[in-house]
Scaffold this active site. Sequence first.
Site, PDB file in Angstrom:
ATOM      1  N   LYS A  78       0.840  -1.205   0.000  1.00 20.93           N
ATOM      2  CA  LYS A  78       0.000   0.000   0.000  1.00 20.93           C
ATOM      3  C   LYS A  78       0.872   1.251   0.000  1.00 20.93           C
ATOM      4  O   LYS A  78       1.879   1.309   0.717  1.00 20.93           O
ATOM      5  CB  LYS A  78      -0.897  -0.019   1.243  1.00 20.93           C
ATOM      6  CG  LYS A  78      -1.906   1.128   1.323  1.00 20.93           C
ATOM      7  CD  LYS A  78      -2.779   0.980   2.570  1.00 20.93           C
ATOM      8  CE  LYS A  78      -3.824   2.071   2.686  1.00 20.93           C
ATOM      9  NZ  LYS A  78      -4.666   1.919   3.903  1.00 20.93           N
ATOM     10  N   SER A 153      -9.585   1.858   3.088  1.00 21.35           N
ATOM     11  CA  SER A 153      -8.711   2.595   2.204  1.00 21.35           C
ATOM     12  C   SER A 153      -7.685   1.729   1.467  1.00 21.35           C
ATOM     13  O   SER A 153      -7.111   2.184   0.481  1.00 21.35           O
ATOM     14  CB  SER A 153      -7.961   3.670   2.995  1.00 21.35           C
ATOM     15  OG  SER A 153      -7.153   3.066   3.997  1.00 21.35           O
ATOM     16  N   SER A 177      -9.753  -0.544   7.314  1.00 17.78           N
ATOM     17  CA  SER A 177      -9.218  -0.413   5.952  1.00 17.78           C
ATOM     18  C   SER A 177      -8.521  -1.630   5.376  1.00 17.78           C
ATOM     19  O   SER A 177      -8.169  -1.619   4.197  1.00 17.78           O
ATOM     20  CB  SER A 177      -8.259   0.772   5.876  1.00 17.78           C
ATOM     21  OG  SER A 177      -9.002   1.959   5.756  1.00 17.78           O
TER      22      SER A 177
HETATM   23  N1  GLN Z   1     -12.903   4.297   6.649  1.00 22.10           N
HETATM   24  C1  GLN Z   1     -12.326   4.699   7.895  1.00 22.10           C
HETATM   25  C2  GLN Z   1     -11.876   6.139   7.777  1.00 22.10           C
HETATM   26  O1  GLN Z   1     -12.175   6.727   6.812  1.00 22.10           O
HETATM   27  C3  GLN Z   1     -11.160   3.814   8.246  1.00 22.10           C
HETATM   28  C4  GLN Z   1      -9.977   4.064   7.397  1.00 22.10           C
HETATM   29  C5  GLN Z   1      -8.796   3.210   7.747  1.00 22.10           C
HETATM   30  O2  GLN Z   1      -8.934   2.179   8.407  1.00 22.10           O
HETATM   31  N2  GLN Z   1      -7.631   3.680   7.352  1.00 22.10           N
HETATM   32  O3  GLN Z   1     -11.238   6.686   8.623  1.00 22.10           O
END
Ligand code: GLN
Length: 484
Positions: A78, A153, A177
């Site tokens: 990532k 994400s 994410s």
């Molecule tokens: N969707 C959640 C956020 O927007 C979690 C994102 C993540 O785990 N990086 O913060």
Amino acid sequence: MHLYDLTIHQARALLDAGEISAVELTQAVIDRILAVDNDVRAYITLTPEVALEQARAADAMGRQPQKLPLQGIPIAVKDIICTAGIPTTCGSRILEDFVPPYDATVVARLKAAGAVILGKTNTDEFAMGSSTENSAFFPTHNPWDLERVPGGSSGGSAAAVAAGECLGALGTDTGGSVRQPAAFCGIVGLKPTYGRVSRYGLIAFASSLDQVGVLARDVTDAAILLSVIAGHDPQDSTSLDVPVPDYTAALTGDIRGMRVGVPREYFIAGIQPEVEAAVRAALGQLADLGAEIVEVSLPHTDYALPVYYLIAPAEASANLARYDGVRYGLRIVGDSLEDTYKQTRGRGFGPEVKRRIMLGTYALSAGYYDAYYLKAQKVRTLIKGDFDRAFEQVDVVVAPTSPTTAFRIGEKTEDPLQMYLSDIFTLSVNLAGICGISIPCGFDAQGLPIGLQIMGPALGETTVLRVAYAYEQATDWHTRRPPI
Ligand code: GLN
């Protein structure tokens, strides 16, 4: 079967038997990327030359199974995890040209294990999002239906694993994410316990929640990847100095007598009926395998979303203060130092990142700190207490990973709250600092994958993997590949 569709352990067996070479395998995956990534768009940066060079080196080294469990295996990372000499953008304009001078510890560990690194995968900007649509560059498409999001994400990593564009990948999970995109893409995603994996070289979003996780085609591969990246790192003061078990040894298939908790607060109105049905069917299968199903209560579940959206933005607002156009990253020179800050940050950050910085700054400001941030921290303790009590009664807690299957690109971009709700079932695990895995447990009527979430106590990765593996062995969801 195509080489790019192999699991890591299948590829390992073929490599070890001398039936394929690392170069052949890597070339097959690169060719696959060239064939499908115009549609999927999983990668921000591709490094085929680096990958082939690493593959040649893997072929030249004699086989050393103890030292090199990933020898010759093509992996994606990532793009929020630092890679020496290779751009690391965080999906943001502000770091578009940033080339880290060092490798994150997890990347160094992949390399030390013999892995071949294919490139950097797309992410919501600074990992803030649930769909990869917040990437400053482009959205990633779900390989099961290109009109839909892969989740986020870590959507680039999940889509790459699902589409045969790598054999496994690293992601990060601050509120879901790794698990939510794994669910949306029909693969396995494991979020380890806070502190289990080093975050040195992971670009920070919310430091009390962030954790590096793994995305894989099956539970065995997830266990292999976790064994490689887990462990103490003196360069990360939050990393735990406890021995790393052999996670693959947990994969016995035997869960007789284990106690599986079903939290009543996770089966709520608004959940897609097919998701609930698939998860209930999975619980039935766990019972058939000899587990005892027990209803448990996590009474503070309703507060997880508001608590997360105070704590995560508060920490983000502090972490992102370093992008000032002075030391590195985007720099737009203004009329004064303050104007330089404004121009750089105003143009470098996208709308969701700005929203979080404003939310976080507000929650931390004098006069509001007690009412918002401090209160949220207290409720976080209550949420952790819910899990502590549940794990006195049960070995794991099982629930859906996400209330719905993958939604359409553009469907939720106008309504941040709808987007935030996508993580309603995953956030609590991060707030409590515990571990969780998402594994495939079915498909909806549109052919979209459904994820089953298995949560375990702190350092309970072995238990979670054991239950996940037993379920996986009794089903064949994980063997399906997307039509792309
Ligand atoms: N969707 C959640 C956020 O927007 C979690 C994102 C993540 O785990 N990086 O913060």
